[in-house]
Design a protein around this motif. Structure first.
Motif, PDB file in Angstrom:
ATOM      1  N   LEU A  29      19.914  10.405  38.953  1.00 32.90           N
ATOM      2  CA  LEU A  29      19.446  10.951  40.225  1.00 32.90           C
ATOM      3  C   LEU A  29      17.927  11.048  40.261  1.00 32.90           C
ATOM      4  O   LEU A  29      17.288  10.721  41.274  1.00 32.90           O
ATOM      5  N   LYS A  30      17.338  11.452  39.145  1.00 30.95           N
ATOM      6  CA  LYS A  30      15.884  11.555  39.082  1.00 30.95           C
ATOM      7  C   LYS A  30      15.251  10.180  39.250  1.00 30.95           C
ATOM      8  O   LYS A  30      14.264  10.005  39.999  1.00 30.95           O
ATOM      9  N   GLN A  31      15.812   9.172  38.556  1.00 27.65           N
ATOM     10  CA  GLN A  31      15.260   7.836  38.656  1.00 27.65           C
ATOM     11  C   GLN A  31      15.416   7.271  40.072  1.00 27.65           C
ATOM     12  O   GLN A  31      14.507   6.627  40.607  1.00 27.65           O
ATOM     13  N   ALA A  32      16.563   7.519  40.687  1.00 26.16           N
ATOM     14  CA  ALA A  32      16.790   7.049  42.060  1.00 26.16           C
ATOM     15  C   ALA A  32      15.800   7.702  43.009  1.00 26.16           C
ATOM     16  O   ALA A  32      15.289   7.061  43.938  1.00 26.16           O
ATOM     17  N   ASP A  33      15.516   8.978  42.787  1.00 24.81           N
ATOM     18  CA  ASP A  33      14.548   9.683  43.623  1.00 24.81           C
ATOM     19  C   ASP A  33      13.149   9.125  43.422  1.00 24.81           C
ATOM     20  O   ASP A  33      12.381   8.945  44.376  1.00 24.81           O
ATOM     21  N   HIS A  34      12.815   8.821  42.157  1.00 26.87           N
ATOM     22  CA  HIS A  34      11.483   8.304  41.844  1.00 26.87           C
ATOM     23  C   HIS A  34      11.247   6.933  42.475  1.00 26.87           C
ATOM     24  O   HIS A  34      10.123   6.612  42.876  1.00 26.87           O
ATOM     25  N   LEU A  35      12.319   6.130  42.585  1.00 20.97           N
ATOM     26  CA  LEU A  35      12.192   4.755  43.075  1.00 20.97           C
ATOM     27  C   LEU A  35      12.455   4.626  44.574  1.00 20.97           C
ATOM     28  O   LEU A  35      12.403   3.513  45.109  1.00 20.97           O
ATOM     29  N   ARG A  36      12.740   5.713  45.243  1.00 22.27           N
ATOM     30  CA  ARG A  36      13.265   5.595  46.608  1.00 22.27           C
ATOM     31  C   ARG A  36      12.289   4.944  47.580  1.00 22.27           C
ATOM     32  O   ARG A  36      12.696   4.340  48.565  1.00 22.27           O
ATOM     33  N   THR A  37      10.945   5.025  47.315  1.00 18.93           N
ATOM     34  CA  THR A  37       9.981   4.350  48.188  1.00 18.93           C
ATOM     35  C   THR A  37       9.361   3.140  47.521  1.00 18.93           C
ATOM     36  O   THR A  37       9.117   2.127  48.172  1.00 18.93           O
ATOM     37  N   SER A  38       9.115   3.212  46.205  1.00 22.53           N
ATOM     38  CA  SER A  38       8.483   2.079  45.529  1.00 22.53           C
ATOM     39  C   SER A  38       9.454   0.927  45.329  1.00 22.53           C
ATOM     40  O   SER A  38       9.058  -0.241  45.323  1.00 22.53           O
ATOM     41  N   ALA A  39      10.756   1.235  45.146  1.00 20.06           N
ATOM     42  CA  ALA A  39      11.773   0.182  44.969  1.00 20.06           C
ATOM     43  C   ALA A  39      13.074   0.665  45.613  1.00 20.06           C
ATOM     44  O   ALA A  39      14.028   1.028  44.926  1.00 20.06           O
ATOM     45  N   PRO A  40      13.154   0.682  46.944  1.00 15.68           N
ATOM     46  CA  PRO A  40      14.305   1.269  47.634  1.00 15.68           C
ATOM     47  C   PRO A  40      15.633   0.582  47.319  1.00 15.68           C
ATOM     48  O   PRO A  40      16.665   1.239  47.272  1.00 15.68           O
ATOM     49  N   SER A 247       9.534  -8.507  50.730  1.00 15.18           N
ATOM     50  CA  SER A 247      10.408  -8.244  49.580  1.00 15.18           C
ATOM     51  C   SER A 247      10.896  -6.802  49.552  1.00 15.18           C
ATOM     52  O   SER A 247      11.879  -6.489  48.881  1.00 15.18           O
ATOM     53  N   LEU A 248      10.213  -5.907  50.293  1.00 17.37           N
ATOM     54  CA  LEU A 248      10.628  -4.499  50.315  1.00 17.37           C
ATOM     55  C   LEU A 248      11.890  -4.285  51.152  1.00 17.37           C
ATOM     56  O   LEU A 248      12.522  -3.237  51.061  1.00 17.37           O
ATOM     57  N   ASN A 249      12.208  -5.259  52.004  1.00 13.77           N
ATOM     58  CA  ASN A 249      13.404  -5.164  52.862  1.00 13.77           C
ATOM     59  C   ASN A 249      13.346  -3.910  53.739  1.00 13.77           C
ATOM     60  O   ASN A 249      14.343  -3.231  53.942  1.00 13.77           O
ATOM     61  N   PHE A 250      12.166  -3.625  54.255  1.00 18.13           N
ATOM     62  CA  PHE A 250      11.924  -2.445  55.094  1.00 18.13           C
ATOM     63  C   PHE A 250      11.518  -2.969  56.469  1.00 18.13           C
ATOM     64  O   PHE A 250      10.370  -3.271  56.729  1.00 18.13           O
ATOM     65  N   GLN A 251      12.507  -3.085  57.380  1.00 16.95           N
ATOM     66  CA  GLN A 251      12.286  -3.798  58.644  1.00 16.95           C
ATOM     67  C   GLN A 251      11.185  -3.180  59.499  1.00 16.95           C
ATOM     68  O   GLN A 251      10.416  -3.896  60.137  1.00 16.95           O
ATOM     69  N   SER A 252      11.096  -1.855  59.534  1.00 17.47           N
ATOM     70  CA  SER A 252      10.068  -1.212  60.360  1.00 17.47           C
ATOM     71  C   SER A 252       8.676  -1.639  59.919  1.00 17.47           C
ATOM     72  O   SER A 252       7.827  -2.004  60.737  1.00 17.47           O
ATOM     73  N   LEU A 253       8.443  -1.584  58.615  1.00 17.18           N
ATOM     74  CA  LEU A 253       7.147  -1.967  58.074  1.00 17.18           C
ATOM     75  C   LEU A 253       6.899  -3.455  58.280  1.00 17.18           C
ATOM     76  O   LEU A 253       5.816  -3.878  58.691  1.00 17.18           O
TER      77      LEU A 253
END
Length: 575
Positions: A29-40, A247-253
């Motif tokens: 959970l900690k790792q998922a939280d840490h990566l949630r913006t840098s590697a969603p 590569s971020l797969n973040f459509q808004s950005l």
């Protein structure tokens, strides 16, 4: 307002890791939280690997927050908001509730749901009383700055961001605050900022692995270059980073990134390079979710089609651009009204609460309050009326513009073939009913292809315009002139007999022959051949009038060009 929404989404969802609770699932959970913006994507994969049935209550709350966060990052806004609302309303953990309220505040303001946003910021302030963790307080501070940005209070947003940079020890918070401060600086046209400030912030965020935030600052730098009239530099920085953004797969950005690249190409006049990106927006991004990007795309495609003389396609794109421009205008007006209303509602709620607590409001104050509310209502009514008038004026101007595009030959300013045909048939019907004579002239420029081949199309266009100007000076006010295509033109002469038509055609021929070409830098002769028909031979049928005049024109060319021939009894004779 669309740009504010994009900024609100991808500038805010960016920092603060949870404290490690234990090993195993807690570490995931900690790792998922840490990566949630840098590697969603990696964060989402980690969440998918967690056995949900084995989570305790606190772990379940953290997991629910990260799932809702991931849903927002994917662009599934309404679904993500529903998950966050359920978590904020039901979780017993004050830290999770604070984070959920912070995310909701950002989402509501991004979607322009201002009543919910103002309600949420009050709930967030109350929730903060129970929080001691400085990281969670930073998280809420970032949400508050985003809210100020969305309601366009950029001075407040900048001062809060600067204070956060100076007081927090969390590097991710500093990265996010730097981002928001630079965005506010752009909106405030702060003359003290330079490209160094942006590059320093980008480098700092990249060193933390905060790719989304780093790319958000890249968009701010690109906007800065565009505002500084340096579109080539904006193109360079955007092209250097576009693969990373995709590569971020973040459509808004990504959609916002591409729309800035299109604007940069447009600013440098390079519409051809902008076209593939405009088509990418139209084909791969929803116009409902990313309508500002579509607006930019259709605008550029319309300009490019017009430049390529594909006027029908240009008109189609132009109509779509104007529809989205109207939507953008309406959204801006609606947002201003909604924010004002939300502020008024909030102020009224606070005043009512104050009345209940103090019980000191007098009748005079009540009358004054009613008067103020009446004034506010009148102000809103006048504002709405003004918006409606502006919209009607703008729509009328747009309609006139579209009608002119549809009816006018862009090069010469006279009727295009379609509109000429419509006007001519209307005039012929009137002449037939009133038993007026009518003549019809067809003419084209002699050896026009040689002009284009020898001196270029720009000189050819000049010759066409000069010929039309010469003819217009000879014609009467009620004569209808149209361009049939290329170098071929037609004139309908209501109430004009054959003799007068011959005289007018001869005057036009001489006027064209007298055109001086010296201003082009070349010496060449412009001449035209004319054919005339009359309703005595062809009746009031436009096609027959045209056919007879065309035969006479053919005889004019066959006999050496630069002549006027009239059609009589199926034989064209010189006038």
């Amino acid at each position: 307002m669309y740009k504010l929404f994009i900024q609100a989404v991808f500038l805010f969802l960016c920092f603060f890791p949870f404290t490690v609770i234990a090993n195993g699932i807690n570490d995931v959970l900690k790792q998922a939280d840490h990566l949630r913006t840098s590697a969603p994507d990696e964060s989402a994969q980690l969440l998918a690997s967690i056995p949900v049935e084995q989570l305790n209550e606190k772990q379940q709350a953290i997991y629910s927050f990260l799932k809702a966060f991931s849903t927002l990052m994917k662009g599934e806004t309404q679904n993500g908001i529903s998950q966050m609302e359920a978590l904020a309303n039901n979780t017993p953990f004050s830290d999770i509730r604070t984070r959920a309220l912070s995310s909701l505040l950002n989402s509501y303001s991004g979607l322009h749901e201002w009543n919910k946003a103002f309600t949420t910021i009050e709930l967030l302030r109350h929730a903060m009383v129970k929080i001691d963790d400085i990281n969670i307080k930073d998280y809420a501070a970032i949400a508050t700055i985003s809210f100020y940005t969305n309601i366009q209070e950029y001075s407040s947003a900048r001062s809060h961001a600067q204070l956060l940079i100076e007081t927090t020890s969390n590097d991710r918070t500093i990265c996010s605050a730097m981002n928001k401060k630079l965005y506010a600086d752009i909106k405030l046209s702060n003359s003290n900022i330079t490209e160094y400030n942006f590059k320093e912030a980008i480098s700092f965020c990249q060193s933390l692995g905060e790719t989304v935030l780093a790319q958000a600052i890249v968009t701010n730098l690109a906007q800065y270059y565009i505002d500084q009239k340096q579109p080539q530099r904006a193109q360079k920085i955007l092209l250097e980073n576009i693969d990373t953004v995709k590569s971020l797969n973040f459509q808004s950005l990504t959609s916002f990134f591409i729309s800035l690249l299109i604007e940069a190409y447009e600013g440098s006049g390079n519409l051809e390079s902008a076209a593939p990106y405009a088509e990418d927006i139209i084909n791969n991004y929803s116009s409902d979710d990313f309508y500002y990007s579509h607006l930019v795309a259709f605008k550029v495609l319309s300009q490019l089609s017009e430049r390529n003389k594909n006027y029908q396609e240009s008109l189609v794109f132009f109509k779509k651009f104007k529809a989205l421009e109207k939507r953008d205008f309406d959204d801006k007006m609606a947002q201003k009204l909604a924010i004002q209303k939300a502020k008024i509602d909030r102020d009224n709620q606070l005043k009512l609460l104050n009345k209940e607590n103090k019980l000191l409001m007098t009748q005079t104050e009540l009358v004054a309050e009613r008067t103020r509310n009446t004034q506010l209502l009148l102000t809103c009514t006048v504002l709405l009326l003004g918006i409606a008038i502006i919209w009607l004026i703008k729509s009328r101007i747009t309609h006139k513009m579209l009608r002119k595009i549809a009816q006018t030959d862009e090069l010469t300013g006279i009727c295009n073939r379609h509109y000429f045909t419509s006007q001519a048939e209307t005039s012929l019907n009137y002449c037939q009913k009133t038993r007026q004579e009518v003549s019809f002239i067809v003419f084209d420029l002699d050896h026009f292809k040689q002009v284009n081949d020898n001196y270029g199309h720009q000189v050819g266009d000049w010759a066409l315009k000069q010929a039309v100007l010469a003819v217009q000076k000879m014609c009467r006010a009620n004569d209808i002139i149209g361009r049939l295509g290329g170098e071929e033109f037609a004139i309908l002469l209501p109430g004009c007999g054959t003799d007068k038509a011959n005289q007018l055609a001869e005057s036009c021929r001489q006027a064209i022959a007298n055109i001086s070409t010296s201003e082009t830098g070349h010496q060449f002769k412009i001449t035209a051949s004319f054919g005339i028909s009359h309703n005595a031979q062809a009746g009031y049928d436009l096609d027959k009038l045209f056919a007879c005049a065309d035969q006479a024109l053919y005889r004019s060319k066959e006999s050496g060009r630069n002549k006027v021939y009239a059609y009589q009894d199926e034989v064209a004779v010189p006038s």
